[in-house]
Every structure is written in C-alpha cells, then in structure tokens.
Design an enzyme around this catalytic site. Structure first.
Site, PDB file in Angstrom:
ATOM      1  N   LYS A 138       0.824  -1.216   0.000  1.00  0.00           N
ATOM      2  CA  LYS A 138       0.000   0.000   0.000  1.00  0.00           C
ATOM      3  C   LYS A 138       0.854   1.260   0.000  1.00  0.00           C
ATOM      4  O   LYS A 138       0.495   2.251  -0.619  1.00  0.00           O
ATOM      5  CB  LYS A 138      -0.980  -0.006   1.176  1.00  0.00           C
ATOM      6  CG  LYS A 138      -2.045  -1.067   0.992  1.00  0.00           C
ATOM      7  CD  LYS A 138      -3.221  -0.880   1.907  1.00  0.00           C
ATOM      8  CE  LYS A 138      -4.326  -1.861   1.493  1.00  0.00           C
ATOM      9  NZ  LYS A 138      -5.406  -1.959   2.453  1.00  0.00           N
TER      10      LYS A 138
ATOM     11  N   LYS B  73      -6.077  -9.616  -5.831  1.00  0.00           N
ATOM     12  CA  LYS B  73      -7.231  -9.869  -4.960  1.00  0.00           C
ATOM     13  C   LYS B  73      -8.412  -8.962  -5.321  1.00  0.00           C
ATOM     14  O   LYS B  73      -8.205  -7.807  -5.668  1.00  0.00           O
ATOM     15  CB  LYS B  73      -6.728  -9.586  -3.536  1.00  0.00           C
ATOM     16  CG  LYS B  73      -7.689  -9.640  -2.438  1.00  0.00           C
ATOM     17  CD  LYS B  73      -7.024  -9.222  -1.130  1.00  0.00           C
ATOM     18  CE  LYS B  73      -7.113  -7.728  -0.893  1.00  0.00           C
ATOM     19  NZ  LYS B  73      -6.917  -7.295   0.483  1.00  0.00           N
TER      20      LYS B  73
ATOM     21  N   LYS C  67     -12.346  -3.835  -2.351  1.00  0.00           N
ATOM     22  CA  LYS C  67     -13.335  -2.744  -2.278  1.00  0.00           C
ATOM     23  C   LYS C  67     -12.829  -1.506  -2.995  1.00  0.00           C
ATOM     24  O   LYS C  67     -13.603  -0.708  -3.485  1.00  0.00           O
ATOM     25  CB  LYS C  67     -13.519  -2.289  -0.822  1.00  0.00           C
ATOM     26  CG  LYS C  67     -14.229  -3.193   0.095  1.00  0.00           C
ATOM     27  CD  LYS C  67     -14.361  -2.464   1.440  1.00  0.00           C
ATOM     28  CE  LYS C  67     -14.199  -3.397   2.611  1.00  0.00           C
ATOM     29  NZ  LYS C  67     -12.890  -3.351   3.255  1.00  0.00           N
TER      30      LYS C  67
HETATM   31  P1  TYM Z   1     -11.085  -5.755   4.975  1.00  0.00           P
HETATM   32  O1  TYM Z   1     -12.109  -4.733   5.323  1.00  0.00           O
HETATM   33  O2  TYM Z   1     -10.092  -5.455   3.925  1.00  0.00           O
HETATM   34  O3  TYM Z   1     -11.804  -7.088   4.568  1.00  0.00           O
HETATM   35  C1  TYM Z   1     -12.814  -7.658   5.369  1.00  0.00           C
HETATM   36  C2  TYM Z   1     -12.711  -9.162   5.360  1.00  0.00           C
HETATM   37  O4  TYM Z   1     -12.829  -9.648   4.018  1.00  0.00           O
HETATM   38  C3  TYM Z   1     -11.726 -10.487   3.712  1.00  0.00           C
HETATM   39  N1  TYM Z   1     -11.411 -10.302   2.299  1.00  0.00           N
HETATM   40  C4  TYM Z   1     -11.384 -11.286   1.400  1.00  0.00           C
HETATM   41  N2  TYM Z   1     -11.592 -12.615   1.499  1.00  0.00           N
HETATM   42  C5  TYM Z   1     -11.495 -13.353   0.380  1.00  0.00           C
HETATM   43  N3  TYM Z   1     -11.198 -12.818  -0.834  1.00  0.00           N
HETATM   44  C6  TYM Z   1     -10.972 -11.492  -0.980  1.00  0.00           C
HETATM   45  N4  TYM Z   1     -10.691 -10.972  -2.159  1.00  0.00           N
HETATM   46  C7  TYM Z   1     -11.062 -10.665   0.173  1.00  0.00           C
HETATM   47  N5  TYM Z   1     -10.907  -9.330   0.378  1.00  0.00           N
HETATM   48  C8  TYM Z   1     -11.117  -9.134   1.691  1.00  0.00           C
HETATM   49  C9  TYM Z   1     -10.607 -10.012   4.608  1.00  0.00           C
HETATM   50  O5  TYM Z   1      -9.634 -11.001   4.794  1.00  0.00           O
HETATM   51  C10 TYM Z   1     -11.361  -9.678   5.873  1.00  0.00           C
HETATM   52  O6  TYM Z   1     -11.585 -10.846   6.629  1.00  0.00           O
HETATM   53  N6  TYM Z   1      -7.731  -5.567   8.634  1.00  0.00           N
HETATM   54  C11 TYM Z   1      -9.047  -6.033   8.293  1.00  0.00           C
HETATM   55  C12 TYM Z   1     -10.137  -5.503   9.193  1.00  0.00           C
HETATM   56  C13 TYM Z   1      -9.898  -5.698  10.637  1.00  0.00           C
HETATM   57  C14 TYM Z   1     -10.037  -6.911  11.355  1.00  0.00           C
HETATM   58  C15 TYM Z   1      -9.741  -6.585  12.705  1.00  0.00           C
HETATM   59  C16 TYM Z   1     -10.367  -8.209  10.976  1.00  0.00           C
HETATM   60  C17 TYM Z   1      -9.537  -4.739  11.519  1.00  0.00           C
HETATM   61  N7  TYM Z   1      -9.464  -5.257  12.769  1.00  0.00           N
HETATM   62  C18 TYM Z   1      -9.768  -7.559  13.695  1.00  0.00           C
HETATM   63  C19 TYM Z   1     -10.386  -9.180  11.999  1.00  0.00           C
HETATM   64  C20 TYM Z   1     -10.086  -8.849  13.325  1.00  0.00           C
HETATM   65  C21 TYM Z   1      -9.367  -5.589   6.875  1.00  0.00           C
HETATM   66  O7  TYM Z   1      -8.843  -4.636   6.381  1.00  0.00           O
HETATM   67  O8  TYM Z   1     -10.351  -6.254   6.298  1.00  0.00           O
END
Ligand code: TYM
Length: 330
Positions: A113, A195, A198
C-alpha cells in the site's frame, strides 16, 4: 460455562464485495450459537486511506445493515462500531510500545500500500496492524474468521500478545485465524492475479453486495477467462479457477462436481449460470438490507447497545493492562 470468543471486523472503506462476503461475512453467523461473538465495523482502520467523511458515515451504516442482512443477530452477537469503544485506541497506544517500527515496515500489506501511495504515507497505514491487534486482544478472542490476506496481521497480533505476556506476565489470549473453507482469497474478475478489493478502481473487477442483479450478470459476462476452451481447475487458468471458487462458495458444491458438470457445457453457460446464482443471492441480501437501512432508529439502537456490551468487556482488559504497565488507577 464461559464460551470462547470470536472477533472479526470489516472496514467501511467502500462498498463491500463478494470477496469480503465469501472470505469473511458469510461465515460470521455460523459461530453465533457456540461462541461469544463480537463483530465490529472497523471505521478507525478506514483512516489509513483518505476517506470522504460523508461516504465513511454512509458506508458504516450500510455495513451495519449488511451485517444484519447476512444473518448477524444482535441478540446473540455483539455488533458494534469501533470508534464507539475508545478502549481500542487506548490499548493500541500501549501496544505500540512492544512493536518495532522495523517489524511494521516489513508487513506485506504495508509495503504494497505504501508503494501505491502517490503522496506522503499516513502514519495510520504503518500502525494499522497494532490497532487490529488491539481489536482482537481487548476481547481475549480465541478465533478470528478472516480471509487469507489477513494472515500476517493475525501473526503479528500473536507476536504482540506474546511479547506483552512475556514482559508483563500472562494477560492476553493468543488468537487463531479461521479461514473460510472455499474462497479464502477471491480474485479480481478482470485480473485474476490480484485480490478482489473494495478499493478497485475498475468497476468490473469486483462485484459488490449492493450491485444490482443486472450489474452482477453483466460483470460476470465480462469476467476474464482464457482462450484454451478447456473447462478445468488449475493454475494455468486462473480466471476460470477463481470463478469456480466463487461458484463453489455460493453453491457449496465441490470443485470436482462443478468441473464434471460444466466440462461439456463450456465457459459461456458456466458464466451465465454463475451470474444467476450470485444475482439471486445478492437480491436476497438486498431485500434484508433495505429493511434494515430504512429504519435508522433501529440501527442506532443496535449499535448503541453493541457498543455498551463491547465497552464492558474491553474496559475489563484495559484496566488489567493499565495496571500491569504501571499506570495509576483512576
Ligand atoms: P477488509 O475490510 O479489507 O476485509 C474484510 C474481510 O474480508 C476479507 N477479504 C477477502 N476474502 C477473500 N477474498 C478477498 N478478495 C477478500 N478481500 C477481503 C478479509 O480477509 C477480511 O476478513 N484488517 C481487516 C479488518 C480488521 C479486522 C480486525 C479483521 C480490523 N481489525 C480484527 C479481523 C479482526 C481488513 O482490512 O479487512
């Protein structure tokens, strides 16, 4: 008997995709009966990218309505907004003291990033994993259901917990990652080497849970496959492989059954069937979403009660931590 805790969160940094749904959200409800679950909308994490305030507010409430539409039941799980529980930021500050800048700089997601950042790099991008560790450790969560891209973040969380426990005596539970059975990493429909995200600027690369069924069908038609004309699941045909993963995630059919069924029917028929399957699922979710999003008073009640329950648990850990590091009790 006390149930083990599950914690997960999704950032409201855009409209969520079927990648988020398959890799995380669709699995959350399965834990509700047997575990003490906390599902958070991690709005503070969204500040690691520039956000338009009005959009962040809208995306946060949309995501809450989508959590509920995906089957999260606030009577069973604690559903809340991260910024409503100040203990997340407070614990994060303390945890900063057991993490080196070098470790943060070596995190893959940070490197990717930071490289893509056109201007200066916000410090929130570097410190992001510490806030995530605080989210999980505050609740003594044992299990964290997430997609594969979060693996390194769970590892650093364990590392932070171990360091703190070593320095100040046993305090935190070491969390474990739970990956979804199918679709732990869904790829872009336009470039199956990256990947699905969003924040993808190409609208055809991702399907959003709030896309219209017609858009879903259209995006599926345009999804890149290959010119081999051989319906198979392998690493030479990444576009097709990704679509088969998505199909399997939505239908729960095995890859083998899907390949056998479509072997003689071809890509076109497969893509059109998959378009229908996803369109139907998003339509069902959107019916529920519309019910929830149109009742702002109910949403407010849910996130207020969620924050109250979460704060109670979080404060307990924070008090323990403050005492251990030597802060004078209030
Ligand atoms: P975020 O918001 O990017 O994504 C949310 C969840 O979706 C999963 N994910 C995917 N799974 C499969 N294929 C994909 N292309 C894909 N894109 C996203 C992510 O793995 C995630 O589970 N850092 C985290 C948010 C967070 C969090 C936490 C998660 C903050 N604190 C504590 C668990 C526990 C994030 O940016 O997810």
């Amino acid at each position: 008997m006390n149930k083990e805790r599950v914690f997960s969160g999704i950032q409201p940094s855009g409209s969520i995709t079927i990648g988020n749904y398959i890799g995380a959200l669709s699995n959350f409800k399965e834990f509700q009966d047997d575990f003490d679950c906390l599902y958070c909308i991690v709005d503070m994490h969204s500040l690691s990218n520039e956000q338009k305030p009005s959009e962040l507010r809208k995306n946060t409430l949309d995501l809450l309505a989508l959590y509920l539409a995906a089957g999260l039941n606030p009577e069973k799980s604690t559903v809340f907004i991260q910024s409503h529980v100040p203990a997340h930021a407070e614990l994060q500050w303390v945890l900063n003291s057991v993490v080196s800048v070098g470790h943060l700089e070596r995190m893959t997601q940070y490197k990717d990033k930071a490289q893509k950042q056109s201007g200066s790099i916000p410090a929130t991008l570097l410190n992001y994993p510490i806030l995530m560790a605080a989210d999980i450790l505050l609740y003594q969560a044992k299990y964290v259901p997430v997609g594969e891209d979060q693996k390194q973040h769970i590892e650093i969380t364990r590392d932070i917990a171990e360091r703190f426990n070593y320095r100040y005596s046993d305090t935190f539970v070491l969390p474990e990652i739970i990956l979804s059975k199918s679709g732990k990493r869904i790829m872009s429909l336009q470039d199956p080497t990256v990947k699905m995200s969003k924040s993808d600027e190409n609208p055809n690369g991702s399907i959003r849970l709030l896309d219209s069924p017609d858009d879903v069908r259209r995006k599926l038609k345009r999804a890149v496959t290959d010119s081999l004309g051989n319906f198979d699941y392998n690493d030479e045909q990444l576009g097709l492989k990704n679509l088969i993963d998505i199909y399997s995630a939505f239908t729960k059919e095995t890859v083998e059954d899907i390949v056998n069924f479509y072997k003689d029917l071809g890509y076109g028929r497969f893509k059109s069937d998959l378009g229908e399957i996803i369109a139907e699922e998003v339509r069902d979710i959107q019916v529920e979403y519309n019910n929830y999003i149109s009742d702002k008073a109910q949403l407010e009640k849910i996130y207020r009660e969620g924050a109250e329950k979460a704060s109670y648990m979080a404060e307990k850990t924070l008090r323990k931590v403050y005492k251990k590091v030597g802060f004078v009790a209030r």
